[in-house]
Design an enzyme around this catalytic site. Structure first.
Site, PDB file in Angstrom:
ATOM      1  N   ASP A  67      -1.782   4.792   2.115  1.00 26.75           N
ATOM      2  CA  ASP A  67      -1.559   3.031   2.044  1.00 26.75           C
ATOM      3  C   ASP A  67      -3.116   2.839   3.187  1.00 26.75           C
ATOM      4  O   ASP A  67      -3.074   3.700   3.932  1.00 26.75           O
ATOM      5  CB  ASP A  67      -0.632   2.895   2.288  1.00 26.75           C
ATOM      6  CG  ASP A  67       0.053   3.296   2.956  1.00 26.75           C
ATOM      7  OD1 ASP A  67       0.005   3.660   4.175  1.00 26.75           O
ATOM      8  OD2 ASP A  67       1.518   2.628   3.602  1.00 26.75           O
ATOM      9  N   GLU A 143       7.324  -2.270  -1.184  1.00 31.79           N
ATOM     10  CA  GLU A 143       8.629  -3.405   0.031  1.00 31.79           C
ATOM     11  C   GLU A 143       9.653  -3.505  -1.554  1.00 31.79           C
ATOM     12  O   GLU A 143       9.186  -3.534  -3.112  1.00 31.79           O
ATOM     13  CB  GLU A 143       8.401  -5.061   0.280  1.00 31.79           C
ATOM     14  CG  GLU A 143       7.217  -4.572   0.959  1.00 31.79           C
ATOM     15  CD  GLU A 143       7.328  -3.784   2.485  1.00 31.79           C
ATOM     16  OE1 GLU A 143       8.651  -3.156   2.275  1.00 31.79           O
ATOM     17  OE2 GLU A 143       6.716  -3.965   3.819  1.00 31.79           O
TER      18      GLU A 143
END
Ligand code: PGA
Length: 260
Positions: A67, A143
């Site tokens: 990421d 998330e």
């Protein structure tokens, strides 16, 4: 899922480094999936030591990071590209042009994410993916609520993640709110997964990951769907596991187990 409980952080790092080194030795053109954060720092130190002292050779290796923060370019001192250069790439002999970190300054994020996936595929897929775990149970920046089939895309960071990562920025308001992240589906395609966690702050997330239901509310629980996933924990991070004694029993009995 294999659960390895180690005495401390150094042992977690050394055990994980052995796995990565074994993949690189067996397959000199291995594709490594790498992670940022405090957790893998010890693993990277150990790989750097193995390169310097044992000649572990990364010259044929390709890497893909999980990421990157949206809005930070690779020169920003909090970008994950900068983190990887500083903490690993500069200290080993991996060709920099074969290290990939998603761009935080893409003109077209959707196209960039598609291209990132295509690059992973065209390199033959990831042989071993290193993972940390967020206190909210995330892997990469997936998330709670992220689809377990998700692919590389832009995600909005959750408040606990922003709070956790604020320690690296001058002010909490400076923490980017968005990130480009490999998806859970992308991660699950790696041939081998290793997740590292240390400290009591990770104990509940680890318990959910290993023993909770498979759920997008804790994306690390998706590791339960992978046939070759190992979790390396220090004592503190293993503290909330219900079956802790059994995992230790398995490790103790491992040397005598039939191998084929
Ligand atoms: P940390 O982050 O290694 O800095 O604890 C882990 C994560 O958020 O994945």
């Amino acid at each position: 899922m294999e659960v390895v409980i180690c005495a401390g952080y150094e042992e977690v790092s050394a055990a994980a480094a052995q796995v990565v080194a074994e993949v690189v030795r067996r397959k000199p053109d291995a594709v490594l999936g790498l992670a940022t954060g405090s957790t893998p720092l010890g693993l990277y130190k150990e790989l750097i030591r193995m390169h310097a002292e044992e000649g572990l050779d990364f010259s044929g290796v390709t890497t893909f990071n999980l990421d990157e923060y949206v809005g930070l370019d690779g020169d920003h001192d909090q970008s994950y590209r900068h983190f990887m250069n500083e903490n690993l790439f500069q200290h080993i002999n991996v060709p920099l042009e074969r290290t990939h970190v998603p761009s935080g300054t893409a003109e077209d994020y959707a196209a960039h994410c598609r291209q990132y996936e295509e690059q992973i595929r065209s390199c033959g897929g990831i042989d071993v993916q290193v993972l940390g775990i967020g206190s909210d149970g995330h892997i990469a920046f997936n998330e709670p609520g992220s689809s377990l089939a998700s692919r590389t895309r832009v995600k909005t960071l959750a408040e606990p993640t922003i709070n956790d990562n604020a320690r690296f920025f001058e002010r909490k308001e400076d923490v980017p709110v968005y990130a480009v992240t490999m998806g859970v589906g992308t991660i699950l395609e790696a041939r081998k997964l290793i997740l590292l966690a240390n400290g009591v702050g990770k104990a509940l997330a680890v318990a959910e990951c290993v023993e909770g239901p498979v759920s997008s509310m804790c994306t690390a629980s998706a590791l339960q769907l992978h046939a070759d996933a190992t979790v390396f924990l220090d004592e503190a991070a293993s503290g909330a596991l219900r079956m802790r004694a059994y995992y230790q029993w398995i490790q103790a009995k491992k040397p005598g187990a039939p191998t084929n």
